[in-house]
Enzyme design. Structure first.
Site: not given
Length: 571
Positions: A191, A302, A123, A45, A308, A159
């Site tokens: 998903k 860090l 679409k 897409e 971190s 989509c």
């Protein structure tokens, strides 16, 4: 009509707005398809423009560039090579009804063959929820009919049109033989199963095979995981492309009986597990954000803590250790353990490591503010000065050497405001912004045990075990731990998931067994920290409801949950 056809799936990584670069990428993939003898090659897409283009589609110059690229690409097909199905924003003949006199723009699938644009399909279902606001920039197209490409009637959907039965129903009723779905479907946890279930439903309703092509890229706070596939008419999986990397495959099709097309099965790619998916999403999101925005690398604080350490590991895996600059910025409250652990993390990663003592900065601020703060007790103000001194140092390094500051806060902190504005929240990208603390621990253990495919970091562990096992602390005052301020993370994250991801209220969470006072306290922290989150850098979307595009609460918000009197709760 044909009795056989070969259709290539091109799972690519386009860049939003880089029309010329996307055109070159599409041409390269078409050349692969031609070399493999494919008749048709299908792209994702809006591959010509990149997805999502958002308000770029309002610009006439941008639409002109897309139009030129589409016609150049169409001219290429005069060579007798593969036909092309590709997504692009496409101008219609009518103008918008908002008085702007700008053209309506459609989210289109273009079919290119014989040197020209032979068809366009628009679409129909425009998503307008979560991260999507396509109704704002695109016009809805009519129900499409099939397009004959190389003798086969392809039913092309864009989509979201696959997520509803009506478009596929129209296509089968008008004679489509193979459904082709081009996608820019962003990743979030679990998903893929949702996508596959919708595809299986459309195949079951139409008794037609289906080709699904998704892009794989990072775009600001979104990542797209690929995972393109082909289903045969019996709903069996004929082809499965890998996740998290560009891929190309040619599907071979033949007629079975008089009117049914079947794809010859190929060995499928192995599906990643849950933590593998999340870690790859973090890598891809960070890699594309840094490289597409042309940063030479990243710099981060860090601390010797787990957040971190995980961010540094993701950065080394995504970009390579040579592009990661780790800076330990101790204060008088920094423990010897933290100094050891930060140095060990950088050493395991093979990243540059420097130490900048912020003690002098703390003294300077204390002296500067002493006249104004006279007679007041030390409190969170002095703690935040430390965090902001660190943020100032990191931004100075970024300005001097060009590397982007990587913010290291997680979703639990961002939810509750347990992060300092203009301090540890400063940076260009917050890679674990949508990762709850309990998942941070799980990801750290996962990465210490294995190296993901394609990672550029070390083969072995990326942090000492002590970083994972010691109690989390900001080390802004003596003997401090996170649980001085926050509930235990397993409790906190369960409550936050309910409040954010499920939109539950205090009474509903209390009914699940959570202490009402704790839920109310967490809910208040969540709401009052909204102003901080509006100023936070973008970060990779992982969960169903990420801060930013998904979670849109007002900053000025007088609503408070009513007390649940049935439980004896009170405000």
């Amino acid at each position: 009509m044909s009795s056989s056809i070969s259709i290539a799936l091109a799972q690519i990584d386009p860049t939003v707005g880089d029309v010329g670069g996307n055109l070159a990428l599409i041409r390269a993939e078409r050349a692969k398809a031609a070399a493999a003898g494919a008749n048709v090659v299908v792209f994702p897409e809006l591959a010509l423009s990149g997805y999502p283009p958002e308000d770029l589609v309002y610009r006439v110059s941008f639409l002109d560039a897309v139009d030129r690229a589409a016609h150049e690409l169409a001219a290429d097909t005069a060579d007798g090579g593969p036909a092309i199905v590709v997504g692009a924003p496409w101008r219609g003949q009518r103008t918008r009804a908002d008085g702007s006199n700008r053209p309506l723009v459609y989210n289109a699938a273009l079919v290119l063959d014989e040197g020209r644009i032979v068809a366009s399909r628009f679409k129909h279902h425009l998503p307008n929820y979560g991260v999507f606001d396509e109704q704002r920039v695109f016009a809805s197209g009519p129900h499409p009919g099939p397009v004959v490409v190389r003798g086969v009637r392809l039913g092309i959907m864009v989509c979201e049109d696959m997520w509803f039965p009506d478009v596929a129903e129209t296509l089968v009723e008008s004679g489509a033989e193979i459904l082709v779905v081009i996608n820019g479907s962003p990743f979030e946890l679990d998903k893929y199963d949702v996508r596959l279930n919708h595809a299986v439903a459309r195949v079951g309703e139409t008794i037609l095979p289906l080709i699904y092509v998704n892009q794989v890229c990072g775009q600001d706070d979104l990542v797209f995981d690929g995972g393109s596939f082909v289903l045969n008419a019996d709903r069996s999986l004929a082809l499965q492309l890998p996740w998290w990397r560009g891929a190309f495959a040619v599907s071979a099709w033949s007629k079975v009986g008089d009117d049914t097309w079947a794809c010859a099965p190929q060995a499928p790619a192995t599906a990643p597990d849950r933590l593998d998916n999340v870690y790859n999403a973090l890598m891809l999101g960070l890699r594309d954000y840094v490289t597409k925005n042309r940063f030479p690398g990243v710099v981060l604080g860090l601390s010797g803590g787990i957040d971190s350490a995980l961010c540094a590991a993701v950065a080394a895996d995504a970009l390579g250790p040579d592009k990661v600059h780790c800076v330990m910025m101790p204060s008088p409250y920094t423990s010897h353990e933290s100094l050891e652990d930060a140095a060990a993390c950088a050493n395991l990663l093979g990243a540059r490591y420097d130490i900048i003592d912020i003690g002098p900065a703390m003294d300077a601020y204390r002296t500067m503010l002493a006249p104004l703060f006279a007679g007041t007790a030390a409190d969170i103000t002095e703690e935040n000065v430390q965090s902001r001194a660190r943020g100032l140092a990191l931004m100075a390094i970024s300005n001097k050497f060009g590397k982007m500051v990587l913010a290291t806060g997680n979703k639990s902190e961002m939810s509750t405001g347990y992060a300092t504005l203009y301090g540890d929240m400063c940076g260009g990208y917050a890679v674990i912004k949508d990762v709850y603390k309990t998942m941070v621990f799980a990801l750290a253990r996962w990465r210490n045990a294995r190296k993901p495919a394609g990672a550029l970091g070390p083969d072995g562990p990326v942090m000492p075990e002590r970083v994972i096992t010691k109690p989390p602390t900001a080390e802004l005052k003596p003997n401090q731990t996170d649980q001085d301020t926050l509930p235990p993370y397993d409790v906190l994250d369960a409550i936050l998931h309910g409040l954010i991801d499920e939109e539950l209220g205090v009474a509903e969470l209390a009914a699940r067994g959570h202490d009402p006072a704790t839920v109310r306290r967490v809910d208040r922290m969540l709401r009052v920290a909204e102003y901080k989150r509006r100023q936070a850098p973008p970060g990779v979307k992982i969960t169903g409801v990420a801060f930013g595009r998904d979670h849109r609460y007002p900053i000025t918000n007088g609503f408070r949950e009513p007390p649940d009197m049935t439980r004896g709760d009170s405000a």
